[in-house]
Design a protein around this motif. Structure first.
Motif, mmCIF file in Angstrom:
data_model
loop_
_atom_site.group_PDB
_atom_site.id
_atom_site.type_symbol
_atom_site.label_atom_id
_atom_site.label_comp_id
_atom_site.label_asym_id
_atom_site.label_seq_id
_atom_site.Cartn_x
_atom_site.Cartn_y
_atom_site.Cartn_z
ATOM 1 N N CYS B 55 -33.243 -15.994 20.659
ATOM 2 C CA CYS B 55 -33.683 -15.145 21.774
ATOM 3 C C CYS B 55 -33.871 -15.998 23.018
ATOM 4 C CB CYS B 55 -34.997 -14.458 21.405
ATOM 5 S SG CYS B 55 -35.772 -13.655 22.838
ATOM 6 N N ILE B 61 -40.483 -13.334 16.947
ATOM 7 C CA ILE B 61 -39.961 -12.159 16.251
ATOM 8 C C ILE B 61 -40.704 -11.847 14.950
ATOM 9 C CG2 ILE B 61 -37.869 -11.207 15.177
ATOM 10 C CD1 ILE B 61 -36.355 -12.752 17.531
ATOM 11 N N CYS B 94 -30.314 -5.472 25.032
ATOM 12 C CA CYS B 94 -29.915 -6.847 24.714
ATOM 13 C C CYS B 94 -28.693 -6.847 23.808
ATOM 14 C CB CYS B 94 -31.036 -7.561 23.950
ATOM 15 S SG CYS B 94 -32.131 -8.514 24.983
ATOM 16 N N GLN B 99 -27.408 -12.701 19.990
ATOM 17 C CA GLN B 99 -28.649 -13.444 20.263
ATOM 18 C C GLN B 99 -29.523 -13.455 19.011
ATOM 19 O OE1 GLN B 99 -30.202 -11.763 23.925
ATOM 20 N NE2 GLN B 99 -28.509 -12.571 25.121
ATOM 21 N N CYS B 100 -30.689 -12.829 19.078
ATOM 22 C CA CYS B 100 -31.644 -12.913 17.968
ATOM 23 C C CYS B 100 -31.056 -12.511 16.613
ATOM 24 C CB CYS B 100 -32.869 -12.057 18.299
ATOM 25 S SG CYS B 100 -32.487 -10.352 18.751
ATOM 26 N N ILE B 115 -33.831 -6.214 14.832
ATOM 27 C CA ILE B 115 -34.892 -6.725 15.716
ATOM 28 C C ILE B 115 -35.003 -5.880 16.990
ATOM 29 C CG2 ILE B 115 -35.699 -8.742 17.009
ATOM 30 C CD1 ILE B 115 -34.065 -10.472 14.968
ATOM 31 N N GLU B 119 -38.126 -3.722 18.314
ATOM 32 C CA GLU B 119 -38.721 -4.053 19.610
ATOM 33 C C GLU B 119 -38.887 -2.766 20.431
ATOM 34 O OE1 GLU B 119 -37.192 -7.635 21.292
ATOM 35 O OE2 GLU B 119 -37.401 -6.883 23.338
HETATM 36 S S1 SF4 Z 1 -33.821 -7.979 21.609
HETATM 37 FE FE1 SF4 Z 1 -35.782 -8.987 21.964
HETATM 38 S S2 SF4 Z 1 -35.811 -10.678 20.553
HETATM 39 FE FE2 SF4 Z 1 -33.693 -10.029 20.701
HETATM 40 S S3 SF4 Z 1 -32.811 -11.310 22.299
HETATM 41 FE FE3 SF4 Z 1 -33.545 -9.442 23.287
HETATM 42 S S4 SF4 Z 1 -35.626 -9.941 23.958
HETATM 43 FE FE4 SF4 Z 1 -35.049 -11.485 22.470
#
Ligand code: SF4
Ligand SMILES: Cc1cc2nc3c(=O)[nH]c(=O)nc-3n(C[C@H](O)[C@H](O)[C@H](O)COP(=O)(O)OP(=O)(O)OC[C@H]3O[C@@H](n4cnc5c(N)ncnc54)[C@H](O)[C@@H]3O)c2cc1C
Ligand SMILES: Cc1cc2nc3c(=O)[nH]c(=O)nc-3n(C[C@H](O)[C@H](O)[C@H](O)COP(=O)(O)OP(=O)(O)OC[C@H]3O[C@@H](n4cnc5c(N)ncnc54)[C@H](O)[C@@H]3O)c2cc1C
Ligand code: SF4
Ligand code: FES
Lengths: 280, 467
Positions: B55, B61, B94, B99-100, B115, B119
């Motif tokens: 992230c 997380i 996102c 990413q995460c 995730i 979120e």
């Molecule tokens: S969804 Fe949340 S945890 Fe995943 S990259 Fe985006 S901000 Fe970071």
């Protein structure tokens, strides 16, 4: 909110409003424009800064009622407020070093041309102005132009006021009379600017035109206002609105200006219907 | 606590594709309480937390997911908020798969933990259930300005306000939010969510001045004269690129920015909108990123008969979020890969009639590691269309650069900053797309947060205080 302090009509379809907008008033220069929205869900309407008073914090714009958006704007009176008012946008006119210039205005384009004529006059440039209208009833800013022009020619299509003919006729006779202009500044309907540019090209006179492309944001973000100048894409809102008249592709600009014709007709009819009903 | 060992993510309830492809309501409807708790129990609470490193802002997380699993929704939200000021937005937009979620341990054998969806759940839960306005931070008597109200500017403003600064945000458009307001459509990011984040900033005392173009209405120098001690420029990458092919000025050709601005900012999809946009007919969208997907899916919703995305590489290379690609396909958008436009055709009245393309093949990998598309000889064909939307990228708007003496930019117009986010002008910081070129919401937020801290250090140092 931006309060309308004064409102008056210059002819049956053209109104002038003085708006309380101190930040814009401090920065605006001739040739620049603002974008306003009358109400919370209105369209964004670009209008040229006609005058500004930095001390009073006011900006004057002149608009012609042509469609649904300007009709809605025209429902507001002195004392009402505009929802949004942003500017000054676009590049100021570059008038440096001009000794003798001819300012050509057509219809409501005269409202855009007038601040330029005034600025030229104030910097000591000899100003000849040619202003043209369809008929006598539509003449506007005559006294204002007279006050800043060394020579003023008024023409109407039907001869009901001033000389009968087109602005190009009057301009041509001025050129033929031996007037050597450093620059011609032509502002009005696209065909007018096109034919002025063709004429001045023949005589080798540098010419500036003001391009009123259809705009959305006015900050260079959407590209809707693009036009072709000297074979390159330019954005009217940030690269202009003034361009070299000898390089502008007027036919393409005229085509693009009609992109929303059908929508506009429908919106105008709808607005007429609503306004009439309110009056009943 | 019993773990949920299902190899698959808990599916996200969505609007039926046939229905949603004709409305602007949100596509993904969000987890229910049971779904959220069940999905949260898939997290292994790994000791090394690879997801956190994935992230860009280092959201903790496993901590926030653990709270959801234990039915502590407000706790989950507060945990998120420590690292991410806009979780309701990031959970929705996102590119989690790169990413995460891309590095989540559960993804090795099966699907990663959802995730992003969790979120979103925690943030939405908070918005629905909590209405107390947090106390305003004690003012430190110092004023700072933020230029641009996209995710970068909003995050910087929030961080600075939390430290006690009196913050004014200047936005050129009539509505704050940047791309969140004018670019990303309602069906993917409902505008009331953006609005509630902006309201939260106002509650913290942040002033938001719309209709101010920095460089025109006020200059950067004016801001310092007005008593602002530092400025953050989060002006984005709003200048649209065109293809440079013949016919691009025909009526019916839009930049994606114009098309999406007319639809999202000016609400052209509503029946009584004052701002027009072309609707119906056959639409071609050129590009393969999130912007192209958004434009294509908007075209569907405006009643297009046929929508084709023209992309010069292959399906694998599509830069858009995986979920958006899947949703677009479900909604009936056609993705034509290995295709590149060479000309837009029009009729004698100046309207688009078709787009001529060539087929491409993929050659060697280029510097970015992606395989370079090469024109396949004699493969030209014309697709008949009425509207073309060009979504091939944007670069920073030159306005601020042109009106701010001494502000250094690179050859692509991106503002140059040092490791603290400070530009060549003392006291002027920058971040987000204006610095990196078009990137992501979370990266812009990360930059805004980092710059806010650097601005605080700069101002303290200038005032001769010690930290
Ligand atoms: S969804 Fe949340 S945890 Fe995943 S990259 Fe985006 S901000 Fe970071
Ligand atoms: C830089 C600039 C300066 C201008 N200055 C003035 C001025 O000082 N006084 C004045 O009366 N008019 C001016 N205009 C034109 C004015 O903006 C339009 O007349 C107005 O937007 C029409 O809106 P409407 O809804 O009433 O008409 P519509 O029925 O929507 O349109 C009528 C015609 O106006 C033009 N137009 C429509 N929408 C736009 C738009 N968003 N941007 C530009 N043109 C549009 C189109 O060519 C259209 O055919 C200027 C335009 C520009 C771009
Ligand atoms: C259609 C679309 C879809 C996207 N989808 C995703 C996605 O799903 N996930 C993701 O992570 N990212 C996505 N992105 C990218 C993401 O939105 C951007 O990376 C992010 O918004 C950049 O944030 P920012 O704060 O740097 O700038 P922006 O959001 O661009 O905001 C900049 C703001 O500054 C204002 N401004 C500019 N110049 C001035 C000035 N001189 N004075 C005053 N104000 C000014 C602008 O009007 C604008 O409001 C998408 C982008 C687009 C266009
Ligand atoms: S890597 Fe996946 S399973 Fe491990 S802590 Fe992160 S989210 Fe949970
Ligand atoms: S009006 Fe959008 S770029 Fe000029």
């Amino acid at each position: 909110m931006y309060r309308i302090l004064e409102k008056d009509y210059l002819n049956s379809t053209v109104a002038r409003i003085v708006v309380d907008a101190p930040l814009v008033a401090r920065k605006a220069k001739p040739g620049q424009f603002i974008i306003l929205r009358a109400k919370a869900d209105s369209k964004r309407i670009p209008l040229t800064v006609s005058a500004q008073d930095p001390e009073q914090g006011t900006v004057t714009v002149i608009y012609q009622v042509v469609g649904a958006g300007t009709m809605e704007l025209d429902t507001l009176s002195a004392g009402d407020s505009l929802h949004d008012f942003v500017g000054p946008l676009g590049k100021p006119s570059d008038l440096e070093g001009l000794q003798k210039a001819c300012v050509v205005g057509g219809g409501v384009g005269c409202a855009i041309a007038y601040p330029i004529a005034k600025a030229l006059h104030e910097q000591g440039c000899a100003v000849h102005s040619v202003i043209g209208f369809r008929n006598k009833d539509l003449v506007l800013l005559e006294d204002e132009f007279r006050a800043v022009s060394d020579q003023l020619r008024i023409v109407t299509d039907d001869g009901s006021y001033g000389e009968k003919g087109l602005v190009t006729n009057a301009l041509e006779s001025l050129i033929q009379a031996g007037n050597a202009y450093d620059r011609v500044i032509a502002i009005g309907p696209l065909p007018m600017m096109k034919f002025v540019s063709l004429l001045t090209k023949k005589h080798g006179i540098p010419t500036v035109v003001s391009m009123n492309s259809v705009m959305v944001d006015g900050t260079g973000m959407c590209g809707g206002c693009r036009l072709t100048v000297g074979g390159e894409i330019k954005f009217a809102c940030v690269d202009g609105p003034e361009f070299d008249g000898h390089l502008v592709d007027f036919d393409e600009a005229a085509s693009r200006a009609r992109m929303y014709e059908e929508f506009e007709t429908r919106a105008r009819d709808e607005a007429c219907r609503l306004l009439n009903r309110e009056e009943d | 606590m019993e773990r949920n060992m299902s190899p698959d993510k808990t599916p996200m309830p969505v609007q039926d594709p046939a229905v949603r492809s004709r409305n602007f309501g949100e596509v993904a409807l969000g987890y229910t309480y049971e779904m959220a708790v069940s999905e949260a129990k898939r997290c292994l609470n790994c000791r090394h937390k690879p997801c956190v490193a994935g992230c860009p802002v280092g959201v903790d997380i496993p901590a926030f997911i653990g709270k959801i699993a234990q039915d502590d929704m407000e706790g989950a939200y507060l945990s998120l908020l420590a690292d991410n000021a806009l979780p309701a937005i990031c959970g929705r937009v996102c590119p989690q798969e790169s990413q995460c979620e891309g590095v989540c341990v559960r993804g090795i054998k099966g699907e990663s933990v959802a995730i992003g969806r969790l979120e979103r759940y925690a943030a939405d839960w908070h918005r629905r259930h909590t209405c107390d306005i947090p106390p305003r931070p004690a003012p430190n008597g110092c004023r700072v300005a933020v230029v641009g109200s996209g995710p970068g500017g909003l995050t910087a403003a929030g961080e600075l306000a939390k430290m006690g600064y009196q913050v004014t945000v200047y936005e050129a458009l009539h509505l704050p939010g940047g791309v969140l307001a004018y670019g990303i459509p309602e069906f993917r990011l409902p505008k009331h969510i953006v609005q509630s984040e902006i309201d939260a900033l106002r509650d913290m005392g942040v002033a938001i001045e719309t209709n101010v173009v920095i460089g025109r209405t006020l200059t950067i120098d004016d801001l310092f004269d007005m008593g602002f001690e530092a400025v953050f420029a989060g002006t984005g990458a709003g200048l649209p690129s065109f293809m440079g092919v013949p016919g691009e000025s025909l009526k019916g050709v839009y930049s994606a920015n114009e098309y999406l601005t007319r639809i999202n900012l000016m609400k052209a999809y509503q029946k009584n909108s004052a701002t027009p946009v072309m609707m119906g007919g056959r639409v071609a969208v050129v590009g393969g990123g999130n912007v192209a997907m958004d434009a294509a899916r908007c075209a569907m919703r405006l009643g297009a008969d046929e929508v084709s995305i023209l992309y010069r590489r292959g399906m694998e290379e599509l830069p858009a979020r995986a979920e958006e690609v899947a949703h677009a396909l479900e909604e009936g958008v056609r993705i034509v890969t290995l295709t590149s436009p060479i000309c837009v055709h029009g009729n004698d009245r100046g309207w688009v009639t078709g787009i001529e393309c060539t087929e491409m093949t993929l050659g060697e990998s280029d510097a970015s590691g992606r395989r370079r598309p090469i024109v396949k000889p004699d493969s030209a064909f014309t697709l008949p269309v009425d509207t073309v939307v060009v979504a091939i990228g944007t670069s920073p708007n030159p306005l601020l650069r042109a009106t701010t003496p001494g502000l250094h930019c690179d050859e692509r117009g991106r503002i140059i900053t040092d490791e603290n986010g400070m530009t060549s002008r003392a006291g002027v910081f920058a971040g987000g797309d204006a610095v990196t070129g078009a990137a992501t919401v979370i990266q812009a937020m990360g930059a805004g947060k980092q710059a806010a801290r650097a601005m605080d250090r700069y101002i303290r140092a200038k005032r001769g205080e010690t930290e």
